[in-house]
Design a protein around this motif. Sequence first.
Motif, PDB file in Angstrom:
ATOM      1  N   GLY A 165     -11.529 -10.047   3.515  1.00 35.24           N
ATOM      2  CA  GLY A 165     -10.464  -9.676   2.859  1.00 35.24           C
ATOM      3  C   GLY A 165      -9.593  -8.392   3.481  1.00 35.24           C
ATOM      4  N   SER A 166     -10.688  -7.761   4.401  1.00 37.07           N
ATOM      5  CA  SER A 166     -10.106  -6.609   5.346  1.00 37.07           C
ATOM      6  C   SER A 166      -9.394  -7.165   6.467  1.00 37.07           C
ATOM      7  CB  SER A 166     -11.133  -5.766   5.853  1.00 37.07           C
ATOM      8  OG  SER A 166     -11.884  -5.139   4.577  1.00 37.07           O
ATOM      9  N   THR A 167      -9.766  -8.284   7.004  1.00 35.83           N
ATOM     10  CA  THR A 167      -9.229  -8.918   8.398  1.00 35.83           C
ATOM     11  C   THR A 167      -7.901  -9.482   7.897  1.00 35.83           C
ATOM     12  OG1 THR A 167     -11.525  -8.964   9.188  1.00 35.83           O
ATOM     13  CG2 THR A 167      -9.783 -10.112  10.466  1.00 35.83           C
ATOM     14  N   SER A 168      -7.742 -10.148   6.446  1.00 32.02           N
ATOM     15  CA  SER A 168      -6.728 -10.806   6.332  1.00 32.02           C
ATOM     16  C   SER A 168      -5.654  -9.751   6.138  1.00 32.02           C
ATOM     17  CB  SER A 168      -7.023 -11.339   5.040  1.00 32.02           C
ATOM     18  OG  SER A 168      -7.816 -12.206   4.814  1.00 32.02           O
ATOM     19  N   LYS A 169      -5.939  -8.443   5.639  1.00 31.16           N
ATOM     20  CA  LYS A 169      -4.754  -7.553   5.674  1.00 31.16           C
ATOM     21  C   LYS A 169      -4.365  -7.182   6.895  1.00 31.16           C
ATOM     22  CE  LYS A 169      -3.576  -3.266   3.377  1.00 31.16           C
ATOM     23  NZ  LYS A 169      -3.851  -2.203   2.655  1.00 31.16           N
ATOM     24  N   LEU A 170      -5.384  -7.125   7.975  1.00 32.89           N
ATOM     25  CA  LEU A 170      -4.991  -6.666   9.267  1.00 32.89           C
ATOM     26  C   LEU A 170      -4.065  -7.772  10.043  1.00 32.89           C
ATOM     27  CD1 LEU A 170      -8.567  -5.148  10.624  1.00 32.89           C
ATOM     28  CD2 LEU A 170      -6.185  -3.707  10.280  1.00 32.89           C
ATOM     29  N   PHE A 171      -4.551  -9.042   9.615  1.00 33.20           N
ATOM     30  CA  PHE A 171      -3.872 -10.156  10.161  1.00 33.20           C
ATOM     31  C   PHE A 171      -2.025 -10.011   9.773  1.00 33.20           C
ATOM     32  CE2 PHE A 171      -2.125 -14.457   9.549  1.00 33.20           C
ATOM     33  CZ  PHE A 171      -1.978 -14.879  10.835  1.00 33.20           C
ATOM     34  N   MET A 172      -2.020  -9.876   8.187  1.00 33.57           N
ATOM     35  CA  MET A 172      -0.615  -9.731   7.869  1.00 33.57           C
ATOM     36  C   MET A 172       0.127  -8.394   8.542  1.00 33.57           C
ATOM     37  SD  MET A 172      -0.174 -12.358   6.160  1.00 33.57           S
ATOM     38  CE  MET A 172       1.410 -12.244   5.909  1.00 33.57           C
ATOM     39  N   GLN A 173      -0.571  -7.410   8.659  1.00 32.02           N
ATOM     40  CA  GLN A 173       0.009  -6.054   9.304  1.00 32.02           C
ATOM     41  C   GLN A 173       0.515  -6.576  10.868  1.00 32.02           C
ATOM     42  OE1 GLN A 173      -2.917  -2.817   8.810  1.00 32.02           O
ATOM     43  NE2 GLN A 173      -2.090  -2.407   6.900  1.00 32.02           N
ATOM     44  N   CYS A 176       8.767  -8.628   6.278  1.00 34.43           N
ATOM     45  CA  CYS A 176       7.865  -9.413   5.597  1.00 34.43           C
ATOM     46  C   CYS A 176       7.326  -8.252   4.607  1.00 34.43           C
ATOM     47  CB  CYS A 176       6.846 -10.418   6.189  1.00 34.43           C
ATOM     48  SG  CYS A 176       5.533 -10.027   6.059  1.00 34.43           S
ATOM     49  N   LYS A 177       7.254  -8.688   3.333  1.00 37.37           N
ATOM     50  CA  LYS A 177       6.782  -7.799   2.364  1.00 37.37           C
ATOM     51  C   LYS A 177       5.175  -8.194   2.027  1.00 37.37           C
ATOM     52  CE  LYS A 177      10.530  -5.733   2.002  1.00 37.37           C
ATOM     53  NZ  LYS A 177      10.575  -4.389   2.448  1.00 37.37           N
ATOM     54  N   ALA A 178       4.560  -9.020   2.928  1.00 37.20           N
ATOM     55  CA  ALA A 178       3.109  -9.420   2.349  1.00 37.20           C
ATOM     56  C   ALA A 178       2.230  -8.099   2.638  1.00 37.20           C
ATOM     57  CB  ALA A 178       2.701 -10.560   3.303  1.00 37.20           C
ATOM     58  N   GLU A 179       2.291  -7.219   3.442  1.00 36.99           N
ATOM     59  CA  GLU A 179       1.465  -6.038   3.399  1.00 36.99           C
ATOM     60  C   GLU A 179       1.617  -5.176   2.525  1.00 36.99           C
ATOM     61  OE1 GLU A 179       2.464  -3.211   6.603  1.00 36.99           O
ATOM     62  OE2 GLU A 179       4.286  -4.205   7.185  1.00 36.99           O
ATOM     63  N   THR A 180       2.309  -5.374   1.500  1.00 34.66           N
ATOM     64  CA  THR A 180       2.342  -4.696   0.318  1.00 34.66           C
ATOM     65  C   THR A 180       0.943  -4.760  -0.558  1.00 34.66           C
ATOM     66  OG1 THR A 180       3.786  -5.895  -0.829  1.00 34.66           O
ATOM     67  CG2 THR A 180       4.760  -4.524   0.270  1.00 34.66           C
ATOM     68  N   LEU A 181       0.248  -5.738  -0.384  1.00 33.53           N
ATOM     69  CA  LEU A 181      -0.722  -6.111  -1.241  1.00 33.53           C
ATOM     70  C   LEU A 181      -1.724  -5.064  -0.768  1.00 33.53           C
ATOM     71  CD1 LEU A 181      -1.258 -10.203  -0.804  1.00 33.53           C
ATOM     72  CD2 LEU A 181      -0.567  -8.493  -2.757  1.00 33.53           C
ATOM     73  N   THR A 182      -2.556  -4.737  -1.733  1.00 36.44           N
ATOM     74  CA  THR A 182      -3.679  -3.673  -1.579  1.00 36.44           C
ATOM     75  C   THR A 182      -4.895  -4.532  -0.880  1.00 36.44           C
ATOM     76  OG1 THR A 182      -4.647  -3.893  -3.871  1.00 36.44           O
ATOM     77  CG2 THR A 182      -2.878  -2.435  -3.450  1.00 36.44           C
ATOM     78  N   THR A 183      -5.964  -3.687  -0.455  1.00 37.29           N
ATOM     79  CA  THR A 183      -6.991  -4.259   0.040  1.00 37.29           C
ATOM     80  C   THR A 183      -7.847  -5.131  -0.877  1.00 37.29           C
ATOM     81  OG1 THR A 183      -7.161  -2.543   1.728  1.00 37.29           O
ATOM     82  CG2 THR A 183      -9.318  -3.932   1.426  1.00 37.29           C
ATOM     83  N   THR A 184      -7.789  -4.566  -2.246  1.00 32.77           N
ATOM     84  CA  THR A 184      -8.434  -5.268  -3.179  1.00 32.77           C
ATOM     85  C   THR A 184      -8.076  -6.493  -3.577  1.00 32.77           C
ATOM     86  OG1 THR A 184      -9.306  -3.180  -4.022  1.00 32.77           O
ATOM     87  CG2 THR A 184      -9.065  -4.925  -5.626  1.00 32.77           C
ATOM     88  N   GLU A 185      -6.549  -6.528  -3.389  1.00 36.29           N
ATOM     89  CA  GLU A 185      -5.870  -7.756  -3.785  1.00 36.29           C
ATOM     90  C   GLU A 185      -6.024  -8.781  -2.650  1.00 36.29           C
ATOM     91  OE1 GLU A 185      -2.115  -6.199  -6.182  1.00 36.29           O
ATOM     92  OE2 GLU A 185      -2.040  -6.229  -4.030  1.00 36.29           O
ATOM     93  N   TRP A 186      -6.185  -8.381  -1.398  1.00 39.38           N
ATOM     94  CA  TRP A 186      -6.641  -9.089  -0.268  1.00 39.38           C
ATOM     95  C   TRP A 186      -8.153  -9.933  -0.373  1.00 39.38           C
ATOM     96  CZ3 TRP A 186      -3.478 -11.998   2.471  1.00 39.38           C
ATOM     97  CH2 TRP A 186      -2.448 -11.658   2.635  1.00 39.38           C
TER      98      TRP A 186
END
Length: 539
Positions: free
Chosen positions: A217-225, A233-243
């Motif tokens: 989950g953490s790496t997914s957020k890093l990937f989108m950032q 792109c607005k995908a990084e607006t998801l929180t870590t919990t949502e990822w």
Amino acid sequence: MKETHDETSSAPRAASPAPPHSASLSFSQTPRHPHATTLSNTPPAVSAPVSQFLGTPDRPVTVPASGARTPIRSRNITPKFLTPLASPLRKALHLTKLDPHDAWLPITQSRNGNAYYAAFHTLCSGIGIQALILPFAFTFLGWIWGIISLILAFIWQLYTLYLLVNLHESIETGVRYSRYMQLANAAFGERLGNTLAKVQIMYLSQGTCIALIIIGGSTSKLFMQIVCRDSSCKAETLTTTEWYLVFTCGAILLSQLPNLNSIAGVSMVGAFTAVGYCTLIWVVSVAKGKVSNVSYDTIKATSEISSVFNIFNALGIVGFAFRGHNLILEIQATMPSSEKHPSRIPMWKGVKASYIVIAMCLFPLAISGFWAYGNLIPSNGMLVALLMFHATDLAKSMQGLVSLLVIINSLTSFQIYGMPIFDEMESMFVIRFKKPCPWWLRVIMRALFGFISFFFAVAFPFMGAVAGLVGGIALPVTLAYPCFMWLRVKKPKPYSLSWCLNWGLGVLGMVLSLMVVIGGLYTVFSTGIKVQFFKPQLM
């Protein structure tokens, strides 16, 4: 499954209910010979070799009320022309108990595995994100002791792997120990076996899946950032919990594959991605050179006792890098086995091939990582160090590729570490109702396991910071228990080389585990970790 053959020995065959349907073979009775069983006129669909019905110690055979038994093909039993002086192995296989319930469980449902499947499964379970923490252990051990401890740990765990592979089948009884807990119960007794091994086995499965959700989950957020760094792109607006939740849903979807053999392709993808990101990270780190102000001096503690406990914590990190022993017997259980072709031969070939690749990844990763970052490497390991020190001078495509490989590997590793839990849940249904678990119930159980793991990942997002402590808890499963099980099952001659070696390694493994746990606890309480319940953060 505590039923015995005596429960059905006196039941009238003609009035008995039909035997439960088997996924592999179907049988019918002839009216003139009520005690005989013959193959049905309709050719059944054979989904696995008949050798999958070799007995297991905690699941004795349950004979249907009709008296029908699953036949063993002639190539798997002692031929009639052999004399009573035939080999003990053939005699044992001739007397092997049959367990039709094993054909309904995820681990033993299919026995069509081979050395390639074993290599993929072993590589996927034996190498992972925990390998990236190895350079951090060198900050406490230094160059010499870090390399020595890594070499000794590799040889030691490879030896215990050899013991487990050869303990999978009992020549004397003809029983296949298809699960780690079955072998532990056979060696130590049910009560002592559950006391010693069950907590560690369940933790290694459930705990690893929780850690994979945190990492994935953490790496997914890093990937989108990384991908959306210079875009709108607005995908990084998801929180870590949502990822975490997004990753969990993907893992649950993949977990619907029915059995361990069916995820061989998933394990192959996991093996390739693990080798890919490990190789990319250490190659890029070496190519970029040492970071400024790098130092190879070991981290100094405030006192001598702190220094000793830091060393034990580092040894726990090294031990944690060699996980996967709790899955070796389960992987070997996916293979057919006969008197001429025992499963230990292709299994050991697969293990040797996979651990050659593992060594080619772990040793360069640990050595080059410490060379490039020295004692500046963060406790979260090489991936964080790469993105921290080379965020500006490393191409965005390379950063994204490494992150994507970590995500894919975490997804694929979730399946193989969750399979023992899936097998345990389905076995409760099979034992209770004497029939295979329906597909809809399997979907519910596996989804429930995934969301429970998600809950713990959100509640305890700091689990990655206690890798040394986790390694100490799991150390006996890897280094100590296989030695003691060899002594109990094989009973080598007292004071022989095998007897002395296994006693020495077993006792040393237990003492080391205790010291590593103490060192991990001391390090956690003395240095402190960022304990934030229900507040997931990036790695």
